[in-house]
Design an enzyme around this catalytic site. Structure first.
Site, PDB file in Angstrom:
ATOM      1  N   CYS A 133       0.813  -1.228   0.000  1.00  0.00           N
ATOM      2  CA  CYS A 133       0.000   0.000   0.000  1.00  0.00           C
ATOM      3  C   CYS A 133       0.847   1.280   0.000  1.00  0.00           C
ATOM      4  O   CYS A 133       0.561   2.220  -0.738  1.00  0.00           O
ATOM      5  CB  CYS A 133      -0.960  -0.002   1.184  1.00  0.00           C
ATOM      6  SG  CYS A 133      -0.277  -0.633   2.710  1.00  0.00           S
ATOM      7  N   HIS A 246      -2.708   6.397   4.488  1.00  0.00           N
ATOM      8  CA  HIS A 246      -1.290   6.521   4.783  1.00  0.00           C
ATOM      9  C   HIS A 246      -0.818   7.884   4.275  1.00  0.00           C
ATOM     10  O   HIS A 246      -1.156   8.295   3.159  1.00  0.00           O
ATOM     11  CB  HIS A 246      -0.472   5.447   4.050  1.00  0.00           C
ATOM     12  CG  HIS A 246      -0.728   4.038   4.523  1.00  0.00           C
ATOM     13  ND1 HIS A 246      -1.416   3.733   5.671  1.00  0.00           N
ATOM     14  CD2 HIS A 246      -0.343   2.848   3.983  1.00  0.00           C
ATOM     15  CE1 HIS A 246      -1.458   2.415   5.824  1.00  0.00           C
ATOM     16  NE2 HIS A 246      -0.826   1.861   4.815  1.00  0.00           N
TER      17      HIS A 246
HETATM   18  N1  LIG Z   1      -4.901  -3.510   4.949  1.00  0.00           N
HETATM   19  C1  LIG Z   1      -4.240  -2.950   3.954  1.00  0.00           C
HETATM   20  O1  LIG Z   1      -4.180  -1.710   3.803  1.00  0.00           O
HETATM   21  C2  LIG Z   1      -3.532  -3.812   2.945  1.00  0.00           C
HETATM   22  C3  LIG Z   1      -2.959  -3.203   1.839  1.00  0.00           C
HETATM   23  C4  LIG Z   1      -2.315  -3.977   0.890  1.00  0.00           C
HETATM   24  C5  LIG Z   1      -2.255  -5.340   1.072  1.00  0.00           C
HETATM   25  N2  LIG Z   1      -2.827  -5.926   2.164  1.00  0.00           N
HETATM   26  C6  LIG Z   1      -2.760  -7.388   2.284  1.00  0.00           C
HETATM   27  O2  LIG Z   1      -4.067  -7.936   2.158  1.00  0.00           O
HETATM   28  C7  LIG Z   1      -4.184  -9.098   2.966  1.00  0.00           C
HETATM   29  C8  LIG Z   1      -5.375  -8.965   3.915  1.00  0.00           C
HETATM   30  O3  LIG Z   1      -5.209  -7.823   4.710  1.00  0.00           O
HETATM   31  P1  LIG Z   1      -6.391  -7.238   5.604  1.00  0.00           P
HETATM   32  O4  LIG Z   1      -5.863  -5.957   6.099  1.00  0.00           O
HETATM   33  O5  LIG Z   1      -7.696  -7.246   4.877  1.00  0.00           O
HETATM   34  O6  LIG Z   1      -6.432  -8.315   6.823  1.00  0.00           O
HETATM   35  P2  LIG Z   1      -7.657  -8.762   7.747  1.00  0.00           P
HETATM   36  O7  LIG Z   1      -8.608  -7.645   7.980  1.00  0.00           O
HETATM   37  O8  LIG Z   1      -7.029  -9.401   8.915  1.00  0.00           O
HETATM   38  O9  LIG Z   1      -8.413  -9.898   6.880  1.00  0.00           O
HETATM   39  C9  LIG Z   1      -7.851 -11.163   6.618  1.00  0.00           C
HETATM   40  C10 LIG Z   1      -8.793 -11.984   5.753  1.00  0.00           C
HETATM   41  O10 LIG Z   1      -8.159 -13.232   5.440  1.00  0.00           O
HETATM   42  C11 LIG Z   1      -9.083 -14.291   5.747  1.00  0.00           C
HETATM   43  N3  LIG Z   1      -8.414 -15.532   6.088  1.00  0.00           N
HETATM   44  C12 LIG Z   1      -7.606 -15.783   7.138  1.00  0.00           C
HETATM   45  N4  LIG Z   1      -7.252 -17.089   7.151  1.00  0.00           N
HETATM   46  C13 LIG Z   1      -7.844 -17.662   6.070  1.00  0.00           C
HETATM   47  C14 LIG Z   1      -7.875 -18.984   5.532  1.00  0.00           C
HETATM   48  N5  LIG Z   1      -7.217 -20.005   6.137  1.00  0.00           N
HETATM   49  N6  LIG Z   1      -8.605 -19.225   4.413  1.00  0.00           N
HETATM   50  C15 LIG Z   1      -9.271 -18.220   3.827  1.00  0.00           C
HETATM   51  N7  LIG Z   1      -9.306 -16.943   4.283  1.00  0.00           N
HETATM   52  C16 LIG Z   1      -8.592 -16.677   5.393  1.00  0.00           C
HETATM   53  C17 LIG Z   1      -9.878 -13.730   6.930  1.00  0.00           C
HETATM   54  O11 LIG Z   1     -11.056 -14.483   7.098  1.00  0.00           O
HETATM   55  P3  LIG Z   1     -11.773 -14.597   8.562  1.00  0.00           P
HETATM   56  O12 LIG Z   1     -12.544 -13.319   8.743  1.00  0.00           O
HETATM   57  O13 LIG Z   1     -12.672 -15.773   8.392  1.00  0.00           O
HETATM   58  O14 LIG Z   1     -10.707 -14.791   9.579  1.00  0.00           O
HETATM   59  C18 LIG Z   1     -10.124 -12.308   6.436  1.00  0.00           C
HETATM   60  O15 LIG Z   1     -11.151 -12.300   5.488  1.00  0.00           O
HETATM   61  C19 LIG Z   1      -2.831  -9.264   3.654  1.00  0.00           C
HETATM   62  O16 LIG Z   1      -2.052 -10.148   2.882  1.00  0.00           O
HETATM   63  C20 LIG Z   1      -2.254  -7.878   3.616  1.00  0.00           C
HETATM   64  O17 LIG Z   1      -0.847  -7.886   3.653  1.00  0.00           O
HETATM   65  C21 LIG Z   1      -3.468  -5.192   3.101  1.00  0.00           C
END
Ligand SMILES: NC(=O)c1ccc[n+]([C@@H]2O[C@H](COP(=O)([O-])OP(=O)(O)OC[C@H]3O[C@@H](n4cnc5c(N)ncnc54)[C@H](OP(=O)(O)O)[C@@H]3O)[C@@H](O)[C@H]2O)c1
Length: 340
Positions: A133, A246
């Site tokens: 990001c 950010h």
């Molecule tokens: N947040 C940002 O600004 C941002 C920016 C760029 C990239 N990212 C990337 O995007 C990804 C998610 O980030 P986030 O911020 O959205 O995190 P988050 O809010 O913690 O969400 C994680 C997601 O992954 C799912 N998950 C976890 N274990 C799983 C499994 N075994 N099988 C299938 N789904 C599973 C969770 O499902 P449950 O709800 O069922 O646990 C939830 O839907 C990460 O790789 C992060 O590095 C994030």
């Protein structure tokens, strides 16, 4: 490669997370040609439904045959899930756009910000990586400057919101703030220190060179996206008690001289960038104003008087939109246009 269709079967893997939620909203808001939306998350979310275009869509768990019949899969479920499931999805014939860091530096995988290097989409082999990001918002601003004046070096300091860590971190900031204002002791679980009313110079894990992984992502991903290994980047990434967006302070050294007005004019015409820069009227980009916006906002544009050819500026973007969901959906939109 994506086949031309009127509408596509789209999957969101990690649908219940901070980025997944934003992906669903972005697909809806941009009227993406969705034939059917499939939503996936962990077993914890079994039985849940999420709303898309007015109807409730069930959340499923992943298995080997989940990706059959899916055209485009937007992954945001963490690196480990992407490592395991992105190749399974690609093998099933669907194009994966992955938000995790798992595939970003793989030489076989294009790392794409559409405003900067959409041409790299041509050589994908089923997986396309969405950059980090804090890198995305930086490169949309760097690209036009690099084309005009060749960037030699960038010194960046970030002020990153807690939504960059995901849902649990947003809950932690809210809980700690409420506890502190009610004279209750603070508990930490997501971050190693209190994040409410604090700044943590620590994002992701520390490496042997003393930098964090987040800082090195900004160095390496910038070079890959810009297609130029000569650009020197040094980063300090800081987590701040902000929910969304950010902010970044950039010092850019160029080969060719550019005045602040040159940069203002250049960036005013740049795709995906809004110049918001009238400090005499207290106008500069702020996280609270840029939340939910698609563009990267730039202000405080001024010459660095300590070097020959230097520019300082301040940029803000919504990490869940341009930093994640929107960039992924823009990649999918480009793929559709390329398939036509
Ligand atoms: N947040 C940002 O600004 C941002 C920016 C760029 C990239 N990212 C990337 O995007 C990804 C998610 O980030 P986030 O911020 O959205 O995190 P988050 O809010 O913690 O969400 C994680 C997601 O992954 C799912 N998950 C976890 N274990 C799983 C499994 N075994 N099988 C299938 N789904 C599973 C969770 O499902 P449950 O709800 O069922 O646990 C939830 O839907 C990460 O790789 C992060 O590095 C994030």
């Amino acid at each position: 490669m994506l086949k031309t269709k009127n509408k596509y079967v789209v999957a969101v893997v990690g649908a219940t997370g901070a980025v997944g939620n934003e992906m669903i909203a972005t697909l809806e808001q941009r009227d993406f040609p969705v034939d059917r939306l499939r939503l996936f998350a962990s077993e914890r979310s079994e039985g849940k439904t999420l709303s898309f275009n007015g109807s409730e869509t069930p959340v499923e768990t992943l298995n080997e045959s989940s990706f059959r019949g899916i055209d485009i899969a937007l992954f945001s479920a963490g690196g480990e899930r992407s490592r395991i499931w992105a190749p399974v999805a690609a093998k099933s014939g669907c194009v994966v756009i992955d938000n995790s860091s798992q595939w970003r530096m793989d030489p076989e995988v294009p790392l794409v910000v559409p405003e900067v290097n959409a041409h790299d989409l041509k050589w994908h082999k089923g997986i396309i990586a969405n950059p980090n990001c804090s890198t995305i918002q930086m490169v949309v601003v760097l690209k036009p400057i690099h084309d005009a004046a060749k960037i030699k070096r960038v010194v960046v300091t970030t002020f990153q919101s807690v939504s960059g860590t995901g849902k649990k971190a947003m809950d932690e900031l809210l809980r700690q703030t409420t506890d502190l204002l009610n004279f209750r002791p603070v508990q930490t679980s997501v971050y190693p220190h209190q994040i409410a009313f604090n700044c943590l110079p620590h994002i992701d894990t520390f490496l042997e060179n003393g930098y964090t992984r987040e800082e090195m992502k900004m160095v390496n991903e910038t070079r890959k996206i810009m297609g130029d290994d000569t650009i020197r980047v040094t980063a300090t990434t800081v987590r701040v008690p902000v929910f969304r967006c950010h902010s970044e302070s950039l010092n850019i050294e160029t080969e060719k001289k550019m005045s602040a007005n040159d940069v203002r004019a250049l960036l005013s015409a740049a795709p995906g960038v809004v110049v918001y820069d009238a400090p005499e009227k207290n106008i500069y980009p702020l996280a609270v104003d840029v939340a939910d916006k698609d563009e990267t906002y730039v202000g405080r544009i001024r010459e660095d008087e300590s070097i020959e050819n230097g520019i300082n500026l301040w940029i803000v973007a919504d990490n869940l939109r341009k930093g994640a969901a929107l960039n992924a959906v823009q990649i999918a939109e480009k793929l559709i246009r390329m398939a036509e």
